[in-house]
Design a protein around this motif. Structure first.
Motif, PDB file in Angstrom:
ATOM      1  N   LEU A 102       0.862  -1.176   0.000  1.00  0.00           N
ATOM      2  CA  LEU A 102       0.000   0.000   0.000  1.00  0.00           C
ATOM      3  C   LEU A 102       0.899   1.226   0.000  1.00  0.00           C
ATOM      4  O   LEU A 102       1.861   1.287   0.768  1.00  0.00           O
ATOM      5  CB  LEU A 102      -0.891   0.000   1.247  1.00  0.00           C
ATOM      6  CG  LEU A 102      -1.767   1.213   1.469  1.00  0.00           C
ATOM      7  CD1 LEU A 102      -2.831   1.315   0.383  1.00  0.00           C
ATOM      8  CD2 LEU A 102      -2.417   1.165   2.832  1.00  0.00           C
ATOM      9  N   GLY A 103       0.617   2.187  -0.875  1.00  0.00           N
ATOM     10  CA  GLY A 103       1.434   3.395  -0.941  1.00  0.00           C
ATOM     11  C   GLY A 103       0.598   4.654  -1.100  1.00  0.00           C
ATOM     12  O   GLY A 103      -0.443   4.632  -1.755  1.00  0.00           O
ATOM     13  N   LEU A 104       1.063   5.742  -0.490  1.00  0.00           N
ATOM     14  CA  LEU A 104       0.462   7.068  -0.641  1.00  0.00           C
ATOM     15  C   LEU A 104       1.551   8.005  -1.130  1.00  0.00           C
ATOM     16  O   LEU A 104       2.627   8.074  -0.525  1.00  0.00           O
ATOM     17  CB  LEU A 104      -0.096   7.568   0.696  1.00  0.00           C
ATOM     18  CG  LEU A 104      -1.221   6.740   1.299  1.00  0.00           C
ATOM     19  CD1 LEU A 104      -1.548   7.249   2.699  1.00  0.00           C
ATOM     20  CD2 LEU A 104      -2.452   6.775   0.424  1.00  0.00           C
ATOM     21  N   TYR A 105       1.281   8.723  -2.229  1.00  0.00           N
ATOM     22  CA  TYR A 105       2.326   9.502  -2.888  1.00  0.00           C
ATOM     23  C   TYR A 105       1.852  10.889  -3.292  1.00  0.00           C
ATOM     24  O   TYR A 105       0.684  11.092  -3.625  1.00  0.00           O
ATOM     25  CB  TYR A 105       2.792   8.789  -4.167  1.00  0.00           C
ATOM     26  CG  TYR A 105       3.381   7.436  -3.906  1.00  0.00           C
ATOM     27  CD1 TYR A 105       4.701   7.303  -3.518  1.00  0.00           C
ATOM     28  CD2 TYR A 105       2.610   6.296  -4.040  1.00  0.00           C
ATOM     29  CE1 TYR A 105       5.243   6.059  -3.275  1.00  0.00           C
ATOM     30  CE2 TYR A 105       3.145   5.045  -3.787  1.00  0.00           C
ATOM     31  CZ  TYR A 105       4.465   4.933  -3.404  1.00  0.00           C
ATOM     32  OH  TYR A 105       4.995   3.700  -3.146  1.00  0.00           O
ATOM     33  N   THR A 106       2.803  11.808  -3.319  1.00  0.00           N
ATOM     34  CA  THR A 106       2.642  13.087  -3.997  1.00  0.00           C
ATOM     35  C   THR A 106       3.277  12.897  -5.369  1.00  0.00           C
ATOM     36  O   THR A 106       4.331  12.281  -5.486  1.00  0.00           O
ATOM     37  CB  THR A 106       3.364  14.213  -3.235  1.00  0.00           C
ATOM     38  OG1 THR A 106       2.797  14.297  -1.931  1.00  0.00           O
ATOM     39  CG2 THR A 106       3.206  15.532  -3.949  1.00  0.00           C
ATOM     40  N   ARG A 107       2.634  13.420  -6.403  1.00  0.00           N
ATOM     41  CA  ARG A 107       3.095  13.182  -7.771  1.00  0.00           C
ATOM     42  C   ARG A 107       3.378  14.507  -8.472  1.00  0.00           C
ATOM     43  O   ARG A 107       2.567  15.432  -8.415  1.00  0.00           O
ATOM     44  CB  ARG A 107       2.026  12.403  -8.528  1.00  0.00           C
ATOM     45  CG  ARG A 107       2.352  12.177  -9.976  1.00  0.00           C
ATOM     46  CD  ARG A 107       1.284  11.335 -10.618  1.00  0.00           C
ATOM     47  NE  ARG A 107       1.359  11.428 -12.046  1.00  0.00           N
ATOM     48  CZ  ARG A 107       1.197  10.404 -12.865  1.00  0.00           C
ATOM     49  NH1 ARG A 107       0.951   9.211 -12.387  1.00  0.00           N
ATOM     50  NH2 ARG A 107       1.261  10.572 -14.160  1.00  0.00           N
ATOM     51  N   TYR A 108       4.529  14.579  -9.125  1.00  0.00           N
ATOM     52  CA  TYR A 108       4.873  15.734  -9.952  1.00  0.00           C
ATOM     53  C   TYR A 108       4.970  15.274 -11.403  1.00  0.00           C
ATOM     54  O   TYR A 108       5.718  14.343 -11.715  1.00  0.00           O
ATOM     55  CB  TYR A 108       6.202  16.360  -9.528  1.00  0.00           C
ATOM     56  CG  TYR A 108       6.627  17.449 -10.476  1.00  0.00           C
ATOM     57  CD1 TYR A 108       6.025  18.691 -10.428  1.00  0.00           C
ATOM     58  CD2 TYR A 108       7.580  17.212 -11.450  1.00  0.00           C
ATOM     59  CE1 TYR A 108       6.366  19.688 -11.324  1.00  0.00           C
ATOM     60  CE2 TYR A 108       7.938  18.200 -12.358  1.00  0.00           C
ATOM     61  CZ  TYR A 108       7.327  19.431 -12.282  1.00  0.00           C
ATOM     62  OH  TYR A 108       7.665  20.405 -13.188  1.00  0.00           O
ATOM     63  N   ASN A 109       4.214  15.904 -12.304  1.00  0.00           N
ATOM     64  CA  ASN A 109       4.233  15.592 -13.736  1.00  0.00           C
ATOM     65  C   ASN A 109       4.997  16.662 -14.499  1.00  0.00           C
ATOM     66  O   ASN A 109       4.863  17.846 -14.207  1.00  0.00           O
ATOM     67  CB  ASN A 109       2.812  15.577 -14.322  1.00  0.00           C
ATOM     68  CG  ASN A 109       1.972  14.484 -13.759  1.00  0.00           C
ATOM     69  OD1 ASN A 109       2.398  13.350 -13.650  1.00  0.00           O
ATOM     70  ND2 ASN A 109       0.757  14.829 -13.375  1.00  0.00           N
ATOM     71  N   SER A 110       5.732  16.236 -15.513  1.00  0.00           N
ATOM     72  CA  SER A 110       6.317  17.217 -16.431  1.00  0.00           C
ATOM     73  C   SER A 110       5.187  17.791 -17.279  1.00  0.00           C
ATOM     74  O   SER A 110       4.163  17.145 -17.475  1.00  0.00           O
ATOM     75  CB  SER A 110       7.346  16.536 -17.340  1.00  0.00           C
ATOM     76  OG  SER A 110       6.701  15.621 -18.206  1.00  0.00           O
TER      77      SER A 110
END
Length: 190
Positions: A102-110
């Motif tokens: 199980l994972g919780l993430y902040t995501r940065y997209n180009s």
């Protein structure tokens, strides 16, 4: 009975992880501010090849993973992922599978500047349960800690809301144990 167990587990989890709760509340606050800018949701279904390295011995189980994400802008979002084992691996009589991750993430997209291809980075926290059987088996082991990843998504030419994804994730790296995942999947934007 099942609902009571799930609720009790969730209460215990939330009460024992106060730092994580503070981060979660801050994320919800940021989400409530940013939501009007870019409201959309997505899900991703993928197959993940894992590399579990235990003091130089490598095992490679397979998992099926689903991700749910909310982009707050073109560049920033959050996502949650859940993976469950679909195949174990065996070395010298020891069978290993990643029972669940199980994972919780902040995501940065180009920015989408590469002709429909997006590069993304992830940073967050992951909980991993490893199950073993056979010779040298140990009880289920749980590992948690900082997790990060990177990946590439390409828009489908035929289905505008569909993307093809490839992702690398480092789930855990500590105490002679490294858990990595390489996944291929499909993303659908709602």
């Amino acid at each position: 009975m099942v609902a009571t167990v799930k609720v009790d587990w969730m209460k215990g989890f939330l009460m024992s992880n106060k730092r994580l709760n503070i981060c979660f509340i801050c994320s919800l606050f940021i989400a409530s501010i940013a939501m009007p800018v870019h409201a959309a949701y997505y899900t991703d279904v993928s197959v993940e090849y894992q590399n579990v390295d235990v003091d130089g011995t490598e095992l490679n189980p397979l998992s099926a993973r689903i991700k749910l994400g909310v982009p707050f802008s073109r560049e920033l979002g959050v996502e949650a992922s859940y993976a469950a084992a679909i195949r174990d691996d065996e070395v010298n009589g020891l069978k290993l599978e990643s029972d669940e991750i199980l994972g919780l993430y902040t995501r940065y997209n180009s920015p989408d500047a590469y002709g429909g291809m997006t590069v993304f980075l992830l940073a967050g926290y992951a909980w991993t349960t490893i199950k073993t059987s056979g010779a040298y088996a140990i009880p289920n082991q749980k590992f948690e800690g900082f997790s990060w990843g990177a990946g590439i998504e390409e828009r489908s030419k035929g289905a505008k809301r569909m993307r093809y994804t490839f992702q690398y994730t480092r789930y855990y790296d500590n105490d002679g144990l490294t858990i990595d995942g390489y996944s291929l999947g499909l993303r659908y934007d709602f």
